[in-house]
Write a protein that holds these residues in place. Structure first.
Motif, PDB file in Angstrom:
ATOM      1  N   GLN A 199       0.708   3.648  -6.489  1.00 34.05           N
ATOM      2  CA  GLN A 199       0.193   4.960  -6.560  1.00 34.05           C
ATOM      3  C   GLN A 199      -0.954   4.334  -6.997  1.00 34.05           C
ATOM      4  O   GLN A 199      -2.073   5.195  -6.507  1.00 34.05           O
ATOM      5  CB  GLN A 199       1.132   5.714  -7.474  1.00 34.05           C
ATOM      6  N   LEU A 227       1.025  -1.496   0.058  1.00 34.40           N
ATOM      7  CA  LEU A 227      -0.180  -0.154  -0.110  1.00 34.40           C
ATOM      8  C   LEU A 227       0.632   1.542  -0.153  1.00 34.40           C
ATOM      9  O   LEU A 227       0.726   2.090  -0.305  1.00 34.40           O
ATOM     10  CB  LEU A 227      -1.073  -0.439   1.237  1.00 34.40           C
ATOM     11  N   SER A 228       1.778   1.381   0.652  1.00 35.02           N
ATOM     12  CA  SER A 228       2.604   1.941   0.609  1.00 35.02           C
ATOM     13  C   SER A 228       3.681   2.916  -0.499  1.00 35.02           C
ATOM     14  O   SER A 228       3.831   3.903  -0.767  1.00 35.02           O
ATOM     15  CB  SER A 228       3.445   2.415   1.980  1.00 35.02           C
ATOM     16  N   GLN A 263      -4.219   4.788  -0.790  1.00 37.67           N
ATOM     17  CA  GLN A 263      -3.032   4.999   0.109  1.00 37.67           C
ATOM     18  C   GLN A 263      -3.472   6.309   1.353  1.00 37.67           C
ATOM     19  O   GLN A 263      -3.176   5.221   2.438  1.00 37.67           O
ATOM     20  CB  GLN A 263      -1.574   5.468  -0.253  1.00 37.67           C
TER      21      GLN A 263
END
Length: 92
Positions: free
Chosen positions: A40, A36-37, A56
């Motif tokens: 994009q 998730l981090s 995110q």
């Protein structure tokens, strides 16, 4: 120099095996948050029978209804085909 293998008792093995589910859960959550981090576009997951894209910022968009899982009877043979990397967009 040879090191002698340590003998592990059944009780120690059972204690270690009891740790596997929690460690697997932690690893799965860690991989989810790491994906998730760095993504994009968000991460796809299944929630309540729907394919959901999680961004995110935590927002969720329902992409479509998830197909039902395949029910398998005991002893049934399933043929699995290999997915071509190019056809799958390099995600396979």
């Amino acid at each position: 120099m040879k090191q002698e293998a340590k003998k592990v008792s059944d009780r120690e093995i059972e204690a270690l095996e009891l740790l596997v589910p929690s460690q697997a859960s932690k690893a799965t959550h860690s991989a989810y948050f790491r994906a998730l981090s760095v993504s994009q576009r968000g991460v796809l997951c299944i929630e309540a029978g729907n394919l959901v894209r999680v961004a995110q910022d935590g927002s969720k968009i329902i992409v479509e209804k998830a197909k039902p899982r395949r029910k398998v009877t005991v002893g049934e043979v399933i043929t699995v085909r290999k997915v071509d990397r190019h056809a799958a967009g390099g995600c396979a």
